[in-house]
Design an enzyme around this catalytic site. Sequence first.
Site, PDB file in Angstrom:
ATOM      1  NE  ARG A   1      -4.223  -1.470   0.122  1.00 52.75           N
ATOM      2  CZ  ARG A   1      -4.313  -2.769  -0.539  1.00 52.75           C
ATOM      3  NH1 ARG A   1      -3.356  -2.882  -1.351  1.00 52.75           N
ATOM      4  NH2 ARG A   1      -5.465  -3.506  -0.521  1.00 52.75           N
TER       5      ARG A   1
ATOM      6  CG  HIS B   1      -3.111  -1.641  -6.992  1.00 54.71           C
ATOM      7  ND1 HIS B   1      -3.363  -0.962  -5.721  1.00 54.71           N
ATOM      8  CD2 HIS B   1      -3.166  -2.979  -6.623  1.00 54.71           C
ATOM      9  CE1 HIS B   1      -3.868  -1.683  -4.534  1.00 54.71           C
ATOM     10  NE2 HIS B   1      -3.645  -3.080  -5.226  1.00 54.71           N
TER      11      HIS B   1
HETATM   12  P1  NDP Z   1      -1.280 -11.305   5.646  1.00 55.00           P
HETATM   13  O1  NDP Z   1      -1.891 -10.631   6.712  1.00 55.00           O
HETATM   14  O2  NDP Z   1      -1.267 -12.547   5.220  1.00 55.00           O
HETATM   15  O3  NDP Z   1       0.261 -10.641   6.147  1.00 55.00           O
HETATM   16  C1  NDP Z   1       0.716  -9.259   6.536  1.00 55.00           C
HETATM   17  C2  NDP Z   1       2.192  -9.757   7.053  1.00 55.00           C
HETATM   18  O4  NDP Z   1       2.576  -8.257   7.607  1.00 55.00           O
HETATM   19  C3  NDP Z   1       2.207 -10.585   8.493  1.00 55.00           C
HETATM   20  O5  NDP Z   1       3.394 -11.364   8.179  1.00 55.00           O
HETATM   21  C4  NDP Z   1       2.085  -9.766   9.701  1.00 55.00           C
HETATM   22  O6  NDP Z   1       2.613 -10.265  10.713  1.00 55.00           O
HETATM   23  C5  NDP Z   1       2.732  -8.495   9.138  1.00 55.00           C
HETATM   24  N1  NDP Z   1       2.466  -7.318   9.867  1.00 55.00           N
HETATM   25  C6  NDP Z   1       1.344  -6.792  10.048  1.00 55.00           C
HETATM   26  N2  NDP Z   1       1.380  -5.680  10.888  1.00 55.00           N
HETATM   27  C7  NDP Z   1       2.816  -5.586  11.173  1.00 55.00           C
HETATM   28  C8  NDP Z   1       3.493  -4.698  12.169  1.00 55.00           C
HETATM   29  N3  NDP Z   1       2.748  -3.783  12.573  1.00 55.00           N
HETATM   30  N4  NDP Z   1       4.714  -5.012  12.069  1.00 55.00           N
HETATM   31  C9  NDP Z   1       5.338  -5.975  11.871  1.00 55.00           C
HETATM   32  N5  NDP Z   1       4.695  -6.913  10.925  1.00 55.00           N
HETATM   33  C10 NDP Z   1       3.475  -6.764  10.384  1.00 55.00           C
HETATM   34  O7  NDP Z   1      -1.141 -10.321   4.265  1.00 55.00           O
HETATM   35  P2  NDP Z   1      -1.005 -10.799   2.942  1.00 55.00           P
HETATM   36  O8  NDP Z   1       0.157 -11.248   2.910  1.00 55.00           O
HETATM   37  O9  NDP Z   1      -2.551 -11.414   2.253  1.00 55.00           O
HETATM   38  O10 NDP Z   1      -1.287  -9.305   1.940  1.00 55.00           O
HETATM   39  C11 NDP Z   1      -0.265  -8.157   2.610  1.00 55.00           C
HETATM   40  C12 NDP Z   1      -0.758  -7.028   1.873  1.00 55.00           C
HETATM   41  O11 NDP Z   1      -0.429  -6.907   0.189  1.00 55.00           O
HETATM   42  C13 NDP Z   1      -2.298  -6.600   1.913  1.00 55.00           C
HETATM   43  O12 NDP Z   1      -2.534  -6.226   3.387  1.00 55.00           O
HETATM   44  C14 NDP Z   1      -2.374  -5.586   0.821  1.00 55.00           C
HETATM   45  O13 NDP Z   1      -2.255  -4.242   1.220  1.00 55.00           O
HETATM   46  C15 NDP Z   1      -1.383  -6.051  -0.038  1.00 55.00           C
HETATM   47  N6  NDP Z   1      -1.875  -6.254  -1.390  1.00 55.00           N
HETATM   48  C16 NDP Z   1      -1.430  -5.756  -2.652  1.00 55.00           C
HETATM   49  C17 NDP Z   1      -1.781  -6.205  -3.861  1.00 55.00           C
HETATM   50  C18 NDP Z   1      -1.576  -5.492  -5.061  1.00 55.00           C
HETATM   51  O14 NDP Z   1      -1.795  -5.872  -6.204  1.00 55.00           O
HETATM   52  N7  NDP Z   1      -0.531  -4.517  -4.860  1.00 55.00           N
HETATM   53  C19 NDP Z   1      -2.557  -7.535  -3.970  1.00 55.00           C
HETATM   54  C20 NDP Z   1      -2.996  -8.151  -2.895  1.00 55.00           C
HETATM   55  C21 NDP Z   1      -2.558  -7.533  -1.564  1.00 55.00           C
HETATM   56  P3  NDP Z   1       2.353 -11.474  11.396  1.00 55.00           P
HETATM   57  O15 NDP Z   1       2.664 -12.660  10.683  1.00 55.00           O
HETATM   58  O16 NDP Z   1       3.220 -11.599  12.585  1.00 55.00           O
HETATM   59  O17 NDP Z   1       0.725 -11.435  11.326  1.00 55.00           O
HETATM   60  C1  OXD Z   2      -5.732  -6.461  -2.396  1.00 53.88           C
HETATM   61  C2  OXD Z   2      -5.524  -5.513  -3.644  1.00 53.88           C
HETATM   62  O1  OXD Z   2      -5.452  -5.988  -1.095  1.00 53.88           O
HETATM   63  O2  OXD Z   2      -5.997  -5.788  -4.740  1.00 53.88           O
HETATM   64  O3  OXD Z   2      -6.146  -7.547  -2.755  1.00 53.88           O
HETATM   65  O4  OXD Z   2      -4.570  -4.616  -3.166  1.00 53.88           O
END
Ligand code: NDP
Ligand code: OXD
Length: 308
Positions: A223, A271
């Site tokens: 993001r 995106h």
């Molecule tokens: P997950 O919830 O599976 O993973 C999030 C990770 O971030 C976890 O490892 C989590 O830690 C870590 N995390 C969250 N908060 C913190 C923090 N404060 N400090 C340290 N680590 C933190 O999400 P996804 O992997 O499925 O997706 C990640 C992001 O990717 C989505 O939220 C979205 O914004 C983005 N995205 C972008 C897309 C695009 O096309 N550009 C498409 C899809 C998603 P823990 O493992 O300990 O919970």
């Molecule tokens: C998602 C994205 O969060 O498309 O799935 O960015």
Amino acid sequence: MRLLFYTAGSNAESWLEALRRVLPEAHIDGWPSALAGEADYALVWKPPVELLRALGQVKAIFNLGAGVDSVPDVFALPPDVRLVRLEDAGMAEQMAEYVSHAVLRRYREFDAYAEQQRLSEWRQRPRRPKSEFIVGILGLGVLGTAVATALAPFGFPLRAWSRTHKLLSGVATSTGMSELDGFLAGVRLLVCLLPLTSQTQGLLDRARLSRLPQGAYVVNVSRGGLLIDDDLLVLLDNDRLAGATLDVFRDEPLPPEHRFWHHPRVTLTPHVSAVTLVEESVAQIAAKIRCLEAGRPITGVVGREYGY
Ligand code: NDP
Ligand code: OXD
């Protein structure tokens, strides 16, 4: 069973067609609907706050994406209503492709070879020691894990940072703010795959990005709000950082006047690093609805206290 559907995207018809096929027993209302208060489930992407306020006793709100930052005021939703995000649903493979490309492009210096070709210059560049090309992944969730797993066979030293402690073979893991500076030191290519939450908003500011070694690269695929744009630009302008690959932005579409568009060290995409796939997503949501109807637990429920 009554579903309320809303997307801010332009492909509502594809979603509705897939939902009707996979959940033929459901009655599907599109928002705005006078019957919103009677919905059992809501399926939404970037919903207006009025939609959430109109819901009655929904059993779950399904977010049509992995990140829930576009659901307004998550904390104000009734605590007993589950907010459920997409888990992979075909996005992990796409993210692995995108980030692998970004890493290999930088490590193998494909931009430098493109420039040499432009100058008709035949010159083999020395191979850079891979052991020094540390790839650091912020976020080791569904997508971060897929990226780390895809990169592992190439032999890059891999690091990952998450909120809670994680173990992944071949990846040096660290946890929490106290370990962030140590994680960043030495990372030659930083991949951001964190959700946007109150804790991660603006995390990649000038001080943190300056922890990366001279000539490092940044890849932001989660993001735009995680990154302070002007801080990144200063570090790119003064040669501290060598390049950035950006797929996500604070304002999308990226405004035409934004400096990222024409910066020589920025590569950007609109995106698309992992797009939401309708069929896979609808299959996942339908399977979860069936679990809930049968009284079984589901995964992907957003932890309200952390906002992801
Ligand atoms: P997950 O919830 O599976 O993973 C999030 C990770 O971030 C976890 O490892 C989590 O830690 C870590 N995390 C969250 N908060 C913190 C923090 N404060 N400090 C340290 N680590 C933190 O999400 P996804 O992997 O499925 O997706 C990640 C992001 O990717 C989505 O939220 C979205 O914004 C983005 N995205 C972008 C897309 C695009 O096309 N550009 C498409 C899809 C998603 P823990 O493992 O300990 O919970
Ligand atoms: C998602 C994205 O969060 O498309 O799935 O960015």
